[in-house]
Scaffold this motif. Structure first.
Motif, mmCIF file in Angstrom:
data_model
loop_
_atom_site.group_PDB
_atom_site.id
_atom_site.type_symbol
_atom_site.label_atom_id
_atom_site.label_comp_id
_atom_site.label_asym_id
_atom_site.label_seq_id
_atom_site.Cartn_x
_atom_site.Cartn_y
_atom_site.Cartn_z
ATOM 1 N N CYS A 253 -3.372 -14.049 4.648
ATOM 2 C CA CYS A 253 -4.471 -13.713 5.553
ATOM 3 C C CYS A 253 -5.783 -14.152 4.909
ATOM 4 O O CYS A 253 -6.030 -13.855 3.739
ATOM 5 N N LEU B 200 0.452 -15.077 7.426
ATOM 6 C CA LEU B 200 -0.435 -15.872 8.289
ATOM 7 C C LEU B 200 0.365 -16.614 9.345
ATOM 8 O O LEU B 200 -0.060 -16.726 10.487
ATOM 9 N N PHE B 201 1.537 -17.121 8.945
ATOM 10 C CA PHE B 201 2.350 -17.899 9.877
ATOM 11 C C PHE B 201 3.507 -17.073 10.411
ATOM 12 O O PHE B 201 4.098 -16.268 9.702
ATOM 13 N N PHE C 242 0.881 -19.616 14.173
ATOM 14 C CA PHE C 242 0.221 -18.483 13.532
ATOM 15 C C PHE C 242 0.773 -17.171 14.079
ATOM 16 O O PHE C 242 1.123 -17.070 15.249
ATOM 17 N N TYR D 171 -5.737 -13.359 14.566
ATOM 18 C CA TYR D 171 -5.672 -14.802 14.340
ATOM 19 C C TYR D 171 -5.850 -15.580 15.638
ATOM 20 O O TYR D 171 -6.255 -16.732 15.606
ATOM 21 N N GLY E 100 -3.548 -24.051 8.009
ATOM 22 C CA GLY E 100 -3.930 -22.869 7.238
ATOM 23 C C GLY E 100 -5.319 -22.999 6.633
ATOM 24 O O GLY E 100 -6.100 -22.042 6.641
#
Ligand code: ZN
Length: 125
Positions: A19, A27-28, A34, A45, A105
Motif C-alpha cells: 500500500c 496492493l494487487f 489492483f 485504490y 505499482g
C-alpha cells in the motif's frame, strides 16, 4: 510496516505490492489488477486512475530498447529475418508483461505521494 507515517518508496511499493500509504501488502488483487482498497488503512485504490499510463511508458521505453538491439544486431551479425522474429517478439512480450505490474505499482504510488488528481477548469464566478 503498518505505521501510517512510514510510506514505502514508490519502487518498493510496486515491486513488493505494498500500500502506498501504510506499506501493508495487498496492493494487487491478481497479476495486474489492483485490489479495491487497502485492508489495513482502507485507502481506496479505485480513486486513483493509472489508466494506460504504464502501458504508454513501457511502449516507448521497451520499444526504444528493442529497436536499438535489433538494429545493432542486424548491423553486426546480419542474421536472417526469422532470427529477428525469434529474438525480438518474445523479448518484447516478456519485457512488457514482466514490467507492467511494476510500472502500474509505481504510477499508483506516485499518484498517492503527489496527490495527483484529474485536471479541472476553475470557475471564474
Ligand atoms: Zn494501506
Amino acid at each position: 510496516m503498518t505505521d501510517p507515517y512510514m510510506a514505502p518508496a514508490p519502487i518498493e511499493a510496486a515491486v513488493k505490492g505494498l500500500c502506498p500509504r501504510c506499506g501493508a501488502p495487498g496492493l494487487f488483487d491478481g497479476f495486474l489488477h489492483f485490489a479495491p482498497s487497502c485492508r489495513e488503512c482502507a485507502l481506496d485504490y479505485s480513486s486513483f486512475n493509472v489508466g494506460d499510463g504504464a502501458a504508454a511508458f513501457l511502449i516507448l521505453i521497451i520499444g526504444a530498447i528493442v529497436s536499438v538491439l535489433a538494429i545493432v544486431t542486424d548491423l553486426k551479425l546480419s542474421p536472417p529475418w526469422w532470427v529477428h522474429m525469434m529474438l525480438w517478439i518474445p523479448l518484447t512480450i516478456a519485457l512488457t508483461v514482466g514490467s507492467l505490474r511494476i510500472a502500474k505499482g509505481v504510477l499508483i504510488a506516485l499518484e498517492f505521494r503527489n496527490a495527483a488528481r484529474e485536471g479541472r477548469i476553475a470557475d471564474r464566478d
